[in-house]
Design an enzyme around this catalytic site. Sequence first.
Site, mmCIF file in Angstrom:
data_model
loop_
_atom_site.group_PDB
_atom_site.id
_atom_site.type_symbol
_atom_site.label_atom_id
_atom_site.label_comp_id
_atom_site.label_asym_id
_atom_site.label_seq_id
_atom_site.Cartn_x
_atom_site.Cartn_y
_atom_site.Cartn_z
ATOM 1 N N ASP A 237 32.604 7.868 10.356
ATOM 2 C CA ASP A 237 31.425 7.146 8.790
ATOM 3 C C ASP A 237 32.646 7.837 7.897
ATOM 4 O OD1 ASP A 237 29.268 7.163 10.171
ATOM 5 O OD2 ASP A 237 27.914 8.110 9.001
ATOM 6 N N CYS A 272 27.140 3.650 13.751
ATOM 7 C CA CYS A 272 28.162 3.873 14.158
ATOM 8 C C CYS A 272 27.652 3.232 15.971
ATOM 9 C CB CYS A 272 27.446 5.452 14.808
ATOM 10 S SG CYS A 272 27.496 6.293 12.763
ATOM 11 N N ASN A 508 32.928 3.728 11.454
ATOM 12 C CA ASN A 508 32.211 2.684 9.870
ATOM 13 C C ASN A 508 32.658 2.941 8.792
ATOM 14 O OD1 ASN A 508 29.813 3.592 11.408
ATOM 15 N ND2 ASN A 508 29.586 4.164 9.256
#
Length: 733
Positions: A237, A272, A508
């Site tokens: 993330d 994810c 991501n």
Amino acid sequence: MALIEGVGDEVTVLFAVLTCLLVLALAWVSTHTSEGADPPPQPQPARTAAPARPSEPMADLDSIRGEAPAAETPSLRHRGQAAQPEPGGAGVTAAPAAAADPPQEPLVLRLKFLNDSEQVARAWPHDTIGSLKRTQFPGREQQVRLIYQGQLLGDDAQTLGSLHLPPNCVLHCHVSARAGPPRPPCPPGSEPGPSGLEIGSLLLPLLLLLLLSGGPAAPALAASARRPNVVLLLTDDQDDVLGGMTPLKKTKALIGEMGMTFSSAYVPSALCCPSRASVLTGKYPHNHRVVNNTLEGNCSSTSWQKTQEPSTFPAILRSMCGYQTFFAGKYLNEYGALDAGGLEHVPLGWSYWYALEKNSKYYNYTLSINGKARKHGENYSVDYLTDVLANVSLDFLDYKSNFEPFFMMISTPAPHSPWTAAPQYQKTFQNVFAPRSKNFNIHGTNKHWLIRQAKTPMTNSSIQYLDNAFRKRWQTLLSVDDLVEKLIKRLEFTGELNNTYLFFTSDNGYHTGQFSLPIDKRQLYEFDIKVPLLVRGPGIKPNQTSKVLVANIDLGPTILDIAGYNVNKTQMDGMSLLPILRGGSNLTWRSDILVEYQGEGRTVPDPTCPSLSPGVSQCFPDCICEDAYNNTYACVRTVSALWNLQYCEFDDQEVFVEVYNLTADPDQITNIAKSIDPELLGKMNYRLMMLQSCSGPTCRTPGVFDPWYRSDPRLMFSSHGSIRTRRFSKHPL
């Protein structure tokens, strides 16, 4: 003439045999004469401050090196600094205490070995490290290395009292398998083999002999000696658009400034598990069929294990290229689920497996160590996951074979929630707040309904919450920065850095308040789909920035290309970045990529917001939801010399369309779908349909804005039927 040629061949063979015997004799003499010497110790770089638990049971570590387990439990040779003998007798030598000192309490120590066995030792504070070794390992003290909190206790004259050891503390104990005086760390290629001869000393002469003789094995051996190592560091993330690389000063200096930074790196899905599956397979989500973070969405399901894991690039590296493969950290969000093999399942292709059960945590988690469960608690010194991953990675570099190239994938929990920073970093960035970009805390006008439902302006409590989350995310990344530094220092120390490619990226992006959405990913905008990508390695010039459009589906093809494997033999959708990394000119490269996501919603109202209808998920107390069933979309992201566009379609009753000109509107505030040239809109719609049905080479065809583009309606359909059926399938399995 034939007779002469035959005699010549016999003479060549005889010469080769005699030369081999001579080399063996010289190596035997060299080995036995060098063992009498006592070479000086060499410096060893410090370990991460918080040590991990011992890296692996003995049999597992021996299997990495291709050796049988040693008969004695703690006997594993470590390539680090050996302990030096202490002058004096073999008994415990107590330093005289001052008369005024109070009586000293004995120390109870737990000596923990690599196979998780323990041995209790009792000593006095004035005892030395050397005397402790002699007492606990009589006759083998020179083979023993003690480690406390990640630091090698190399000074045998140091007293235990000076270490301020707490009661019942753990000292990690490494006992080498080789008897005799201490030896300096082995250079690559010199690990002793089962025969007792220094095989590393034979490797170069034998290699030269084979090359000179022109035998059939010569080219293969020469290629093997040159094949680079690869390290892939994957965060969880970590955004690029909102300053996600800012806290990683050491990483930027050690990887980015020493190599190439890609300024247009994207993921094909802003979530994810689908994104990680794309990293491993080199495929878009519609081809690997992982659509969300659930078993039903194919995340680490039995279907994934049977159909995709055998063809991941690590599996190819191991089976076809002879690489040692090492994994540590978060794999896929549902890894370890009982319905999919549990923690006993070790994916094909990994020779060393150190994987987290399910989603990211920092404490109180379970790891699969080559298929065996190991629970961790909440003691920072032995359980903080980022540091555990750092230490087990350093252990791998110590114990791996020197005769095979290696691939390492280290997947950190940071900066994923719950954003638990290491104690020493919990007060950093106190004056840092989430970026107040142009799209921060504004209404998403002319956007999909899910964005429009966000309340603007956000409440003060929501802003305070996301500011705190942003700050904590940065704090967790500081431990990642330490990991990168330790890893690179170790590679430099072992002499392998110059022959190793290092990739640093994320699965991501992330948002904190953009378009009044509190915190999450999943959306189609730059802040969620754009990620950092830094690469250094042989042949890459320092301080470079590349603007070419790349995606994480390119990582697998690139790493296979580095290993010398023909990527065209795979079904991967991505392209090798190696020509770009090496500064190739006049390269033909793509101008667009596909981004696709399948939304998730609850079948019942969200308990956080019972007033909302079913079909939404990821809702916050303010009843702002980050996902829904019909938040299902597909986009074409175009980056070329003339165009910087994004075209997206939603699978909902509106068939809602969003289009952005990122040259004029980098914050994607204005949706130009209703004002753009209809002909241009039609081209992008056609390209989207083609990419959503692509597979392998057809995913790499020229985009509609490329000068060599040719329209081919056949590319819009696959063997599975029309693109419309394939694009928004609700049942990927």
